[in-house]
Design an enzyme around this catalytic site. Sequence first.
Site, PDB file in Angstrom:
ATOM      1  N   CYS A  99      -7.035  -6.372   5.098  1.00  0.00           N
ATOM      2  CA  CYS A  99      -5.578  -5.549   5.083  1.00  0.00           C
ATOM      3  C   CYS A  99      -4.511  -6.802   4.960  1.00  0.00           C
ATOM      4  O   CYS A  99      -4.721  -7.766   5.627  1.00  0.00           O
ATOM      5  CB  CYS A  99      -5.448  -4.663   6.273  1.00  0.00           C
ATOM      6  SG  CYS A  99      -3.726  -4.165   6.647  1.00  0.00           S
ATOM      7  N   HIS A 141      -7.468   4.172   4.034  1.00  0.00           N
ATOM      8  CA  HIS A 141      -6.992   2.886   4.775  1.00  0.00           C
ATOM      9  C   HIS A 141      -5.500   2.968   4.572  1.00  0.00           C
ATOM     10  O   HIS A 141      -4.782   2.506   5.650  1.00  0.00           O
ATOM     11  CB  HIS A 141      -7.375   1.583   3.797  1.00  0.00           C
ATOM     12  CG  HIS A 141      -6.996   0.204   4.223  1.00  0.00           C
ATOM     13  ND1 HIS A 141      -7.740  -0.817   5.044  1.00  0.00           N
ATOM     14  CD2 HIS A 141      -5.653  -0.383   4.299  1.00  0.00           C
ATOM     15  CE1 HIS A 141      -7.036  -1.742   5.416  1.00  0.00           C
ATOM     16  NE2 HIS A 141      -5.755  -1.393   4.995  1.00  0.00           N
ATOM     17  N   GLU A 142      -4.702   3.048   3.383  1.00  0.00           N
ATOM     18  CA  GLU A 142      -3.229   3.026   3.197  1.00  0.00           C
ATOM     19  C   GLU A 142      -2.702   4.252   4.023  1.00  0.00           C
ATOM     20  O   GLU A 142      -1.630   3.898   4.866  1.00  0.00           O
ATOM     21  CB  GLU A 142      -3.063   2.870   1.814  1.00  0.00           C
ATOM     22  CG  GLU A 142      -3.380   1.967   1.037  1.00  0.00           C
ATOM     23  CD  GLU A 142      -3.010   0.548   1.524  1.00  0.00           C
ATOM     24  OE1 GLU A 142      -2.162   0.599   2.348  1.00  0.00           O
ATOM     25  OE2 GLU A 142      -3.703  -0.323   1.095  1.00  0.00           O
ATOM     26  N   HIS A 145      -2.056   3.733   7.714  1.00  0.00           N
ATOM     27  CA  HIS A 145      -0.843   2.972   7.935  1.00  0.00           C
ATOM     28  C   HIS A 145       0.319   3.903   8.566  1.00  0.00           C
ATOM     29  O   HIS A 145       1.135   3.414   9.196  1.00  0.00           O
ATOM     30  CB  HIS A 145      -0.411   1.780   6.863  1.00  0.00           C
ATOM     31  CG  HIS A 145      -1.161   0.639   6.767  1.00  0.00           C
ATOM     32  ND1 HIS A 145      -1.392  -0.388   7.872  1.00  0.00           N
ATOM     33  CD2 HIS A 145      -2.018   0.052   5.859  1.00  0.00           C
ATOM     34  CE1 HIS A 145      -2.178  -1.341   7.699  1.00  0.00           C
ATOM     35  NE2 HIS A 145      -2.580  -0.955   6.435  1.00  0.00           N
TER      36      HIS A 145
HETATM   37 NI    NI Z   1      -3.819  -2.345   5.223  1.00  0.00          NI
END
Ligand code: NI
Length: 185
Positions: A99, A141-142, A145
């Site tokens: 990341c 993953h994104e 966030h």
């Molecule tokens: Ni990330």
Amino acid sequence: MILPIYTYGQPVLRKVAEDITPDYPELDTLIQNMYETLERSEGIGLAAPQIGLPIRLVIINLDVISEDMPEYKGYIHTFINAHIVEYDETEKDSSEEGCLSLPGLHEKVVRPRRIRVQYLDEKFEPHDEWVDGYLARVMQHEFDHLEGQVFTDHLTGLRKTMVKGKLNGLLKGDFRCSYKVKVRR
Ligand code: NI
């Protein structure tokens, strides 16, 4: 314009991000800046909290890995008001992730192979799709966030213990990376 990437320890990375409306100020410029920032940092995805904005905006560029994965040739997409609405828990796999907000950390993360996502594209047209494979991993993953989560939150047991020292190093700004960052002071 290249923006600094907020690193682990910045409170914005722990906020649940908010949906936006088409009149969000200078949205086109913001998206353009995010693509420039992503290119400069050689990443494949960037979520707005990583540049300090708690809004549900993500960009993904898988074209940069299309030499290894030709199915993603030309895959460059913007996701506004992105939400994961369903996880297919029947099949999971494990793959290494990193990341831009956690420079130097690379760990295997177990995730469902298939998810259902809802989002708006750059024209604010709605989409509702099932996604699988590598794209589903990158989206998870994104989009994590946007929920105030980072990939190391998914680690368990020994691996979780092992990364603690590195995470503490990130908090202190004790790391090197080749792009501009904003560390919590
Ligand atoms: Ni990330």
